[in-house]
Each structure stands twice: as structure tokens, then as C-alpha cells.
Design an enzyme around this catalytic site. Structure first.
Site, PDB file in Angstrom:
ATOM      1  N   ASN A 117     -22.248  28.538 -89.862  1.00 42.22           N
ATOM      2  CA  ASN A 117     -21.342  27.753 -88.832  1.00 42.22           C
ATOM      3  C   ASN A 117     -21.118  26.443 -89.709  1.00 42.22           C
ATOM      4  O   ASN A 117     -20.016  25.951 -89.463  1.00 42.22           O
ATOM      5  CB  ASN A 117     -22.277  27.841 -87.660  1.00 42.22           C
ATOM      6  CG  ASN A 117     -21.257  27.094 -86.516  1.00 42.22           C
ATOM      7  OD1 ASN A 117     -20.065  27.336 -86.247  1.00 42.22           O
ATOM      8  ND2 ASN A 117     -21.878  26.066 -85.861  1.00 42.22           N
ATOM      9  N   GLU A 153     -17.462  24.247 -82.254  1.00 44.11           N
ATOM     10  CA  GLU A 153     -17.666  22.841 -81.726  1.00 44.11           C
ATOM     11  C   GLU A 153     -16.935  21.869 -82.263  1.00 44.11           C
ATOM     12  O   GLU A 153     -16.916  20.694 -82.090  1.00 44.11           O
ATOM     13  CB  GLU A 153     -19.035  22.670 -81.740  1.00 44.11           C
ATOM     14  CG  GLU A 153     -19.760  22.552 -82.958  1.00 44.11           C
ATOM     15  CD  GLU A 153     -20.034  23.807 -83.835  1.00 44.11           C
ATOM     16  OE1 GLU A 153     -20.337  23.869 -85.022  1.00 44.11           O
ATOM     17  OE2 GLU A 153     -19.861  24.856 -83.157  1.00 44.11           O
ATOM     18  N   ASP A 210      18.909   1.060 -76.154  1.00 44.15           N
ATOM     19  CA  ASP A 210      18.313  -0.161 -76.632  1.00 44.15           C
ATOM     20  C   ASP A 210      18.468  -1.237 -75.764  1.00 44.15           C
ATOM     21  O   ASP A 210      17.949  -2.287 -75.902  1.00 44.15           O
ATOM     22  CB  ASP A 210      19.107  -0.732 -77.976  1.00 44.15           C
ATOM     23  CG  ASP A 210      20.666  -0.445 -77.668  1.00 44.15           C
ATOM     24  OD1 ASP A 210      21.055  -0.440 -76.487  1.00 44.15           O
ATOM     25  OD2 ASP A 210      21.478  -0.527 -78.756  1.00 44.15           O
ATOM     26  N   ALA A 232     -23.185  30.157 -83.590  1.00 47.31           N
ATOM     27  CA  ALA A 232     -22.167  30.449 -84.580  1.00 47.31           C
ATOM     28  C   ALA A 232     -20.799  30.680 -84.296  1.00 47.31           C
ATOM     29  O   ALA A 232     -19.681  30.267 -84.719  1.00 47.31           O
ATOM     30  CB  ALA A 232     -22.752  31.657 -85.350  1.00 47.31           C
ATOM     31  N   ASP A 288      19.334   0.934 -70.161  1.00 49.43           N
ATOM     32  CA  ASP A 288      18.924   2.339 -70.759  1.00 49.43           C
ATOM     33  C   ASP A 288      17.678   2.731 -70.339  1.00 49.43           C
ATOM     34  O   ASP A 288      17.290   3.802 -70.559  1.00 49.43           O
ATOM     35  CB  ASP A 288      19.012   2.141 -72.285  1.00 49.43           C
ATOM     36  CG  ASP A 288      20.519   1.899 -72.755  1.00 49.43           C
ATOM     37  OD1 ASP A 288      21.346   2.597 -72.133  1.00 49.43           O
ATOM     38  OD2 ASP A 288      20.699   1.618 -73.807  1.00 49.43           O
ATOM     39  N   ASP A 313      22.633   7.230 -79.645  1.00 50.25           N
ATOM     40  CA  ASP A 313      23.751   6.143 -79.911  1.00 50.25           C
ATOM     41  C   ASP A 313      24.548   6.344 -81.014  1.00 50.25           C
ATOM     42  O   ASP A 313      24.036   6.836 -82.209  1.00 50.25           O
ATOM     43  CB  ASP A 313      22.952   4.889 -79.847  1.00 50.25           C
ATOM     44  CG  ASP A 313      22.553   4.475 -78.290  1.00 50.25           C
ATOM     45  OD1 ASP A 313      23.105   5.062 -77.423  1.00 50.25           O
ATOM     46  OD2 ASP A 313      21.665   3.557 -78.186  1.00 50.25           O
TER      47      ASP A 313
END
Length: 886
Positions: A721, A284, A627, A280, A631, A326
């Protein structure tokens, strides 16, 4: 076909195509016959491997061992229930993993490279996977070569083939070259190979091999577009799970020994209680929930035009402290409109908006002598095209060049007609160092080199000017005049391009950089790229969120500052740092200045790298946009590299962690917000699971310390659980962002998943749930009936489930109450809690199940106690928030 051994004409003939490209129908037929242009992707895990992986987690292994032990000691029902929990968890994990895989595949498709191809004689963008043999492909600087191609036309074309040949230096290409049979791959100047990168120049080629038949395909090189390696957060959670597992084993052993010493029950009953407690207490469902929440987050970001290429970026986005953006297209519309022309003897305004061809020229001063030459230079020294789609004019290529074509069209100068009348022979492509571009044409019975570029760079190589059709020396007064006009336009936030020309006596074999000298000046054109409507709000949102937005542009300082003021990034006292300034600063000085300066102008890609390094050395988490090919280094250096989806080169996209599909700054801010929400939600469900599971441990442990009977039987603990772990936790994982999520400062990457305040809350909430459950148990024990222990356990069982399910609601926010959030704003939470409650009903009203789970029928008063005590954790959680706020 060995295309490198024959002329380009023979290749075109054998492939039954020509320079206008294939017809759309023919391309479709070839694709059906030969398949898509794709390499065999490394296969993911098989279904069997995925199933086994669900049972490989440390916490799940504890459950399986518990089931085996239960079976061998004769508690087969408990063993079956534990196995049922494991199987349910495995199915849940498997389904979620499949959803995550599909989400990642969809994102990979969205960020897959596109290429420029001629179909029906027209240039269009097409996914690289759609290419077939015979397609004519256009290559430009920054493009990835999408298939193996026989080159047709090449202009200073250089391709980086290191990935294929190992040669670190880019290879020069020549479409007219014909190889012999001894020519090695690295020396095939007339070929371009899939997966290599154009680093300079431009060209075109015909596709000769696709997919598995390319050189890359022959060596069966698997390409992965998405990195799914575990993120630091997933590693943290995995480690937390292992520590919890060990802690739970120790606690279960202690519970068993305490019960044995006190003689509360038989050794077998205590042993089964200890095992059930371990089962319990184990969260999980944690790994599966984390995986699906991250995958769902990536999908949500894609809907906000941000394609995440690496899971790590989802996590890092929430910690971002600086966004370097930019200007053009990201903070502005990227729809350039030429509004002003400056001639040696006149000045004109040009009306019109965007790419609409409607507009007029209005002479303000002087005369318009030289206007046609100026506009022609802008159209001929230009690699972009206008296309009409669904009644709208669109640009294929650079928006600045598109603006020049539109301006000329308003003067009845059509690009296609000019290109046919004045054919291009040679060119020197634009690069960020020279900041100019040159093309050589047959023009009015002369060989004319047209040059366009940045005003200050062009003036360095210009010494003459065209006045009234005559070439005269460029005087200092004229230089001052043009410089003044350039500054006036820049101060008005106009982007300024200068134009010049030079005549040649004969056609050279190749243009050299030295040919860009002794030029004749034609004039200037100023164009406006208006700020995006949403940019101002996004900048304000950044500042509110404790994120520093910074503009980094190749444009002039004054233009950058003017745009900065319009979007709220700058004021009258703001500083602008130029590329030249950066070059003169050492790293220590730059490190200090980057904290003060928000606008950087006239910067090169290497300056971007230095800015990123300076910010990171100050402890910032940096997101950087880019771009171009150059870069790539800055994108790699940044904590989050962001490529433009529209204007970005393939190299930038492949380097980036995130691709902006709309090139919009607001989408970056949206992605940051989504990153914060995802991390906050993961904290919430970890907090929920831990407080619930700790409460279950405390209920058993405290009752034993006080010599009470065990409040919950093993089978009851296991069902708690089942009902309270997975679905409410997943519902918390998809919670909407809190109202002030973008008003908080960015969290530190070193910050633990649960801070001290949350651990205190875990303890408080666990104690409240424990108190409620034990109170119900104690009241049940006092019931004047023979089966009072069964009644007490039933009351404890129902109170614990009720308390944990309702507690999920208070976990929806760390600081806002349920009424401030709205009870119905997370419908999935409602469905999860109602669904879990419905699964409880058969146990209460089906006699066989009631008997199996040792549940008694409760009186109305006992139900009232259960419901009242079940609400206590919710009330306590809400009161804790109110007290904390005060």
C-alpha cells in the site's frame, strides 16, 4: 477626516495632494506608513485544523481503527506500520493542500482588480491594493470603486451602492455637493465607497480612506475572490470513497469468516489479515491527489492566460459544447487602425498599422473639406489616451477610441493640445442601447456638442450635413450616399463610426438625451481590427473537438460575417442573426435557430442572455464571454462565464468563473483542453487505484477459497500500500494530454466518473494482477526448500509490487500504447516508480528488515519468475488497448 463635510479643495489641501495626483515616491512612503489598501481576508484553516482534517476522512478513520485494534491484540509492528501509513498520507495531504492554497492565492492575486490612478501627473493602471490616501482615481462605467473617495469631478456619475446601503437604485453623485453632519451614508452625493460599482457616467476622486478604515472595512466584511467549495467531481469521489470503505469492511469480514470456516490460520492471524486487507484496499491517497491535480490544473491554465476563479470551472470546461465569444479583441487583435475616411465631398485612404503614428492621408475622390472637423470630433468625443512605454505606443482605454486618436495624430492633431484648447464641459456617456456618445466643448468660439456612434443610430437623429464649411439639409440622396459607403466599408470587414455635431447658444446645466437631435453630419471613419493569427486554428480545433464556436458582437452583420469568413467560422451560405431579429423571435423559434446560426450581430446584453438560455434549453454546456457591466447577467446565466482581463470591467471579472488575461479566443480553447486533460487524468488514477486495490482483495480472497495459505502477511500488504498508492497516482494526475484529447466529443456532465469500459478494464486488470501474484505464490510453494511458504510469500509480495508499479505505465492512456505515448514523456512517473522500487530494496538486503517483513532470499530463477510475471499486467494492459482499437 470627514471628507463629505468639506469642499474638495479643503480635502486636497489636508491630504497634501492636487489634481495631478501623488508622486510615485510619496505614494510609496504613504503605503509603508499606512499599509496596503486591503480588507482583512477571512483566514483560512490553521495548521492544526488542516492536520485534523487529514484524519477526518471516512477511509482514514477505518485505518486508524484498524491500527488501534492491531495494537490491542498484540500486533504492535502492524499497528505502527498502519499508523505510519496514516501519518505519511497526512503529511502528503498537508503538503499538497498547502501547495493548492498557495496556487489559489497566486491566482487570486492575478485576478485582483486594477484601477486607473494619476501618478506624476500621468494616468496609469495600478492594483487597487496599492492605493494610498491622496491618490487621484479615475472612475468610469463598470469600475468597482477601489477605496473610499471624496469625489472631485463628476459627469452623470451614478454608483450602485446596494451592497453598502441596501438601496437598489443607483445613487447620483455630485463632486460639488457638501453634506452636513446629519447626512446619512446613502445621501452622501460627494462620496464614493469601496466595493460599490459605477453603473453610469464618469468622474474622479481623491482617496480618503483605505483598507480597514473604509466604510466596508469598518463592518469587517471579508471578501473572498476564489470559491473553493467542493465541485461535483470531488463530491462524486467522496461518495465513491465511502461506498468503497463500506464494501471493503464487508469483504474483510467475509475473508475472515471464510478463513475461519476453512481453518486456514488461527483466528488472530485471520483477523490481522482481514484488517491488513482493509488497509491495503483503501485508496486513502485519493482526496489529496484530486485536490493537488485540480490546483495544479488551475496553475497550468494561468500559464495559458486563463485565470480560474472557481474550481467548478476546471471541471465544467471539459464538458463545454458551445463557446459564445465576442469578436473585438477576442477573435481579433483589438488594435484598431483607421484606414478610410468618408466626407460629404470626398473619400480618403489612411495608411499605417496599429498604434504606430506613422501614416499618410491619400485623397481618392473629391476634396478633403471637413476632414479636420471630422478628425477633431473623433479626438474630442473620446475618453482614451495614448501613452508611450518603452518606446511603444499604448492605449489606456478603448481600442476603437485609440484608433481615432492615432488617425488624428497622423494629421498633426494632438489629443492633449486639442483637449486644452477645446475643454470639455458636459457629456452623455456611451451606452449599448443608444450606441453613441456625446461631449460638449468650447470649440472655435462656439459651444459644440460632438457625437460619435453607430451609423444607423446616428442617422436617426441627424437632419443636416456640413459641406464646404456650410450647414445644409441632409437630402435623401446624401443619406443614400452615406448608407452605401457605410455598407461598402462594412462589407470589407471595417468597423464604421459616424460623426456629427450641434451648436448650443448657452451652456446647459445638464445634457439630456433629447439634446442628441437635429445633428449636423460630418462623415464616417472606417477602421480594421484584423483577426488574431491564432483564431483560425482555434476555431478549427473547436470544431474538431465537437464544440460549436459562435461569434456574438455589437458590430454590423456584414462586418461580423466578413471576419467570420476570414477565421473559418462562416462561409458564403452562413446566416447572421441580428439583435432586431432576436427581438422579433419567441423563445421557441430562437431555440431552433441557435442550432443553425453561428454569428450574431448588433446584439445587446439582454440578447446575450436569451441566446444562452436558448442554447442551455437545447442541452448545451455554454461558455460565454463578456466585458461590460451589462454582460454580468449573461455571464451568470452561462455554465462558464468568461471575462476579459484587459478590456473587462471589474463587475464582469467578479461575476465570471474565468478571466482571460490576454482576451484571446485561443486561450479559451486552451483552457477547455486543459479541463479535459485534468478530468481524464483523474479518471486514470482512480482507475489505477481501484484495479490495484481490487487485485489485493482478490489475491487474499481467491487463495482462501482454494484452501491455500494466506499469500501475503498483514505487514507485507501494508507495505504494498505504501509503495504503490500515492506517488504513481499523482504521476498519473500530471500526465500530459493524449494526442487526440481535442478530437473527442465533449463528455456529458451526467456521465459517471468511470464508464462501463473502464469498469471492465478495472476487473480485467485486477484479475491479471491477481493471476500473476497467485502464480508466483504457487511456484514458490513448490520450491524444494524448508521455508517454501516464506519463499512463496516473498515471490507473491515482489510480483504484486512489480505488477502494480508497471501497471501505472499502462494507465497513462485509455487508448494509446506506451510506445505511442513515449516511455520517457512523463518523467514524474519514472521518478515515482524508481523511488518506490528503491524503498523496496532495504527490505530485501537488510537482514533485520527482511526478518521483520518475513522475506526470503530468492534464487536467480525465482527472480526471473517474479520479473516475468510482474510484467504480465503491463503487457495485458497494452494488448487490451490494441484489441480495443481493432
Amino acid at each position: 477626516m470627514q471628507a463629505h463635510l468639506v469642499s474638495k479643495e479643503e480635502v486636497l489641501a489636508k491630504l497634501k495632494t492636487d489634481l495631478t495626483g501623488l508622486q510615485v515616491e510619496e505614494a510609496s512612503e504613504r503605503r509603508k506608513k499606512f499599509g496596503k489598501n486591503e480588507l482583512p481576508i477571512e483566514k483560512g484553516r490553521s495548521l492544526g485544523q488542516k492536520i485534523l482534517a487529514q484524519f477526518a476522512d471516512f477511509l482514514v478513520i477505518i485505518l486508524i481503527v484498524s491500527a488501534v485494534i492491531s495494537f490491542f491484540v498484540g500486533e504492535s509492528l502492524d499497528a505502527l506500520l498502519i499508523i505510519a501509513i496514516v501519518i505519511i498520507n497526512a503529511i502528503f495531504g498537508l503538503v499538497q493542500e498547502s501547495k493548492a492554497d498557495k496556487a489559489l492565492e497566486a491566482l487570486a492575486q492575478m485576478s485582483a482588480p486594477k484601477t486607473k490612478v494619476l501618478r506624476n501627473g500621468k494616468k496609469e493602471f495600478s492594483p487597487a491594493s496599492e492605493l494610498v490616501q491622496g491618490d487621484i482615481v479615475i472612475l468610469e462605467t463598470g469600475d468597482s470603486v477601489p477605496a473610499d473617495m471624496r469625489l472631485l469631478e463628476t459627469t452623470n456619475l451614478e454608483i450602485q451602492e446596494a451592497a453598502l446601503t441596501g438601496e437598489s437604485v443607483a445613487a447620483s453623485k455630485d463632486g460639488d455637493f457638501i453634506a452636513d453632519e446629519k447626512t446619512q451614508l446613502a445621501d452622501m452625493k460627494n462620496m464614493a465607497f469601496m466595493g460599490t460599482v459605477v453603473t453610469y457616467g464618469r468622474g474622479s476622486g481623491v482617496v480618503v480612506s483605505t483598507g480597514i478604515n473604509t466604510e466596508v472595512g469598518k463592518i469587517a466584511h471579508a471578501i473572498s475572490t476564489v470559491d473553493t467549495s467542493p465541485t461535483p467531481l470531488q463530491i462524486k469521489l467522496d461518495n465513491l470513497g465511502k461506498k468503497l470503505g463500506l464494501g471493503i469492511i464487508i469483504i474483510s469480514v467475509v475473508v475472515f469468516l471464510v478463513g475461519l470456516v476453512r481453518g486456514i490460520a488461527t483466528p488472530l492471524e485471520l483477523f490481522m489479515t482481514a484488517i491488513s486487507l482493509a488497509v491495503a484496499a483503501i485508496p486513502e491517497g485519493l482526496p489529496a491527489v484530486v485536490t493537488i491535480v485540480l490546483a495544479l490544473g488551475m496553475t497550468k491554465m494561468s500559464k495559458r492566460n486563463a485565470i480560474i476563479r472557481r474550481l467548478l470551472a476546471v471541471e465544467t470546461l471539459g464538458t463545454t459544447t458551445v463557446i459564445c465569444s465576442d469578436k473585438t479583441g477576442t477573435l481579433t487583435e483589438n488594435e484598431m487602425t483607421v484606414t478610410k475616411a468618408i466626407l460629404p465631398l470626398g473619400e480618403l485612404d489612411i495608411t499605417g498599422v496599429g498604434y504606430s503614428l506613422e501614416g499618410e492621408f491619400h485623397l481618392l475622390t473629391g476634396n478633403d473639406s471637413g476632414l479636420e472637423a471630422l478628425l477633431s470630433a473623433g479626438v474630442l468625443c473620446n475618453d482614451s489616451d495614448l501613452v508611450e512605454r518603452s518606446g511603444n505606443i499604448e492605449i489606456i482605454g478603448d481600442p476603437t477610441e485609440g484608433g481615432l486618436i492615432v488617425a488624428a495624430a497622423k494629421y498633426n492633431l494632438n489629443k492633449e493640445e486639442l483637449a486644452q484648447k477645446y475643454p470639455r464641459h458636459l457629456e452623455i456617456p456611451f451606452d449599448s442601447e443608444r450606441k453613441r456618445m456625446s461631449t460638449l466643448h468650447s470649440y472655435n468660439n462656439n459651444l459644440t456638442l460632438f457625437v460619435k456612434g453607430a451609423f444607423d443610430e446616428l442617422m436617426k437623429v441627424t437632419d443636416k450635413v456640413l459641406i464646404d464649411g456650410k450647414v445644409v439639409l441632409l437630402t435623401d440622396e446624401m443619406r443614400e450616399y452615406f448608407t452605401k459607403k457605410n455598407e461598402e466599408m462594412a462589407n470589407s470587414a471595417l468597423r464604421v463610426l459616424a460623426f456629427a455635431y450641434k451648436e448650443f447658444d448657452s451652456l446647459p446645466e445638464k445634457l439630456e438625451l433629447t439634446d442628441e437631435s437635429n445633428l449636423v453630419f460630418l462623415g464616417l471613419m472606417g477602421m480594421i481590427d484584423p483577426p488574431r493569427k491564432e483564431a483560425k486554428d482555434a476555431i478549427l480545433q473547436c470544431k474538431t473537438a465537437g464544440i460549436k464556436p459562435k461569434m456574438i458582437t455589437g458590430d454590423y452583420a456584414k462586418t461580423a460575417l466578413a471576419i467570420g469568413k476570414q477565421i473559418g467560422l462562416a462561409d458564403e451560405n452562413s446566416k447572421v442573426l441580428t439583435g432586431r431579429d432576436i427581438s422579433e423571435l419567441d423563445d421557441k423559434e430562437l431555440k431552433k435557430l441557435v442550432e443553425e446560426v453561428d454569428i450574431y450581430a448588433r446584439v445587446s446584453p439582454m440578447h446575450k442572455v436569451r441566446i444562452v438560455n436558448a442554447l442551455k434549453s437545447n442541452g448545451h454546456i455554454v461558455a460565454m464571454t463578456g466585458d461590460g457591466v451589462n454582460d454580468a447577467m449573461a455571464l451568470k446565466k452561462a455554465d462558464i462565464g468568461i471575462s476579459m482581463g484587459i478590456t473587462g470591467t471589474d463587475v464582469a471579472k467578479q461575476t465570471a468563473d474565468m478571466v482571460l488575461m490576454d482576451d484571446n479566443f485561443a486561450s479559451i480553447v486552451g483552457a477547455v483542453e486543459e479541463g479535459r486533460i485534468i478530468y481524464a487524468n483523474i479518471r486514470k488514477f482512480v482507475y489505477f487505484l481501484l484495479s490495484c486495490n481490487f487485485a489485493e482483495v482478490l489475491v487474499i480472497f481467491i487463495s482462501m477459497l482454494f484452501g491455500l495459505p494466506v499469500p501475503l502477511l498483514p505487514i507485507q500488504l501494508l507495505w504494498v500500500n505504501v509503495l504503490t498508492d500515492a506517488f504513481p497516482a499523482l504521476a498519473l494526475g500530471v500526465e500530459k494530454g493524449e494526442p487526440n484529447i481535442m478530437e473527442k466529443k465533449p463528455r456529458s456532465p451526467k456521465e459517471p466518473l468511470l464508464d462501463k469500459r473502464m469498469w471492465v478494464s478495472v476487473v480485467i486488470q485486477a484479475l491479471v494482477v491477481t493471476l500473476s501474484t497467485l502464480s508466483a505464490f504457487y511456484i514458490g510453494l513448490k520450491a524444494p526448500v524448508e521455508n517454501n511458504l516464506t519463499v512463496a510469500r516473498t515471490m507473491a509480495f515482489l510480483t504484486l509490487i512489480n505488477g502494480e508499479l508497471l501497471r501505472a505505465f499502462t494507465c497513462r492512456s485509455e487508448q494509446y500504447t506506451l510506445f505511442e505515448l513515449g516511455i520517457f514523456t512523463n518523467r514524474f512517473m519514472l521518478y515515482s516508480v524508481i523511488g518506490s522500487a528503491l524503498l523496496l530494496l532495504p527490505l530485501l538486503f537488510i537482514p533485520t528488515l527482511s526478518e521483520a517483513f518475513s522475506l526470503a532470499t530468492l534464487t536467480r530463477n525465482q527472480w526471473f519468475v517474479v520479473l516475468l510475471l510482474g510484467f504480465l499486467p503491463l503487457v495485458a494492459g497494452e494488448l487490451h488497448k490494441v484489441v480495443y482499437k481493432k
